[in-house]
Scaffold this motif. Structure first.
Motif, PDB file in Angstrom:
ATOM      1  N   CYS A  63       0.829  -1.216   0.000  1.00 20.80           N
ATOM      2  CA  CYS A  63       0.000   0.000   0.000  1.00 20.80           C
ATOM      3  C   CYS A  63       0.855   1.254   0.000  1.00 20.80           C
ATOM      4  O   CYS A  63       0.334   2.365   0.056  1.00 20.80           O
ATOM      5  CB  CYS A  63      -0.987  -0.003   1.164  1.00 20.80           C
ATOM      6  SG  CYS A  63      -0.259   0.104   2.800  1.00 20.80           S
ATOM      7  N   THR A 118      -0.319   5.563  -5.572  1.00 22.27           N
ATOM      8  CA  THR A 118      -0.372   4.149  -5.932  1.00 22.27           C
ATOM      9  C   THR A 118       1.043   3.600  -5.983  1.00 22.27           C
ATOM     10  O   THR A 118       1.860   4.083  -6.775  1.00 22.27           O
ATOM     11  CB  THR A 118      -1.027   3.968  -7.317  1.00 22.27           C
ATOM     12  OG1 THR A 118      -2.326   4.543  -7.284  1.00 22.27           O
ATOM     13  CG2 THR A 118      -1.117   2.507  -7.697  1.00 22.27           C
ATOM     14  N   ARG A 127       4.204   1.380  -6.890  1.00 21.81           N
ATOM     15  CA  ARG A 127       4.644   0.648  -8.071  1.00 21.81           C
ATOM     16  C   ARG A 127       5.347  -0.623  -7.613  1.00 21.81           C
ATOM     17  O   ARG A 127       5.984  -0.639  -6.564  1.00 21.81           O
ATOM     18  CB  ARG A 127       5.606   1.498  -8.903  1.00 21.81           C
ATOM     19  CG  ARG A 127       5.114   2.891  -9.248  1.00 21.81           C
ATOM     20  CD  ARG A 127       3.764   2.961  -9.910  1.00 21.81           C
ATOM     21  NE  ARG A 127       3.686   2.135 -11.090  1.00 21.81           N
ATOM     22  CZ  ARG A 127       2.599   1.994 -11.831  1.00 21.81           C
ATOM     23  NH1 ARG A 127       1.507   2.642 -11.517  1.00 21.81           N
ATOM     24  NH2 ARG A 127       2.597   1.209 -12.881  1.00 21.81           N
TER      25      ARG A 127
END
Length: 139
Positions: free
Chosen positions: A46, A77, A79
């Motif tokens: 997360c 977000t 990666r």
């Protein structure tokens, strides 16, 4: 064909989103790393917490690292790359998103390692490194 698993630093460790930044800093020190992947309660990625995040997002603002959590600083977000991804995919992901550290996830969605700039330098050609640096650090 070189895979992400071939160049990653194995044995990366999660830090739960609920863990405080004081503990995160201690873990970074003990593991001699500058970043930790942050996991949610389901052990899914997360975010990523860096030593710079702790300093800039907490300490420099006069906040207490014993009271802030890793999740407080998890933004955007995260990666990641599959352990069986080709090294060209690793480079593309890091270059496209201008990131210096990339978690490596296995087919069961579990963290198995991290790829850093140092890992790239150890395993890639000078030409590949040159292109990476130009794309990631270009202003």
């Amino acid at each position: 064909m070189t895979k992400a698993a071939d160049i990653m630093h194995p044995g990366a460790q999660w830090i739960p989103a609920t863990e405080n930044l004081e503990r995160a800093a201690q873990l970074m020190r003990d593991l001699d790393v500058g970043a930790l992947p942050i996991s949610d309660s389901q052990e899914r990625l997360c975010g990523i917490l860096t030593d710079r995040d702790v300093v800039v997002g907490c300490v420099s603002q006069g906040r207490d690292p014993a009271r802030m959590t890793a999740g407080d600083l998890a933004k955007g977000t995260p990666r990641w790359i599959s352990s069986d991804a080709d090294v060209s995919e690793v480079l593309r992901e890091m270059e496209d998103h201008r990131i210096r550290r990339l978690p490596v996830i296995d087919k069961n969605k579990r963290l198995v390692g991290m790829i850093s700039e140092a890992d790239l330098a150890r395993h890639l050609s000078e030409q590949q490194i040159s292109e990476f640096v130009e794309k990631v650090y270009a202003t």
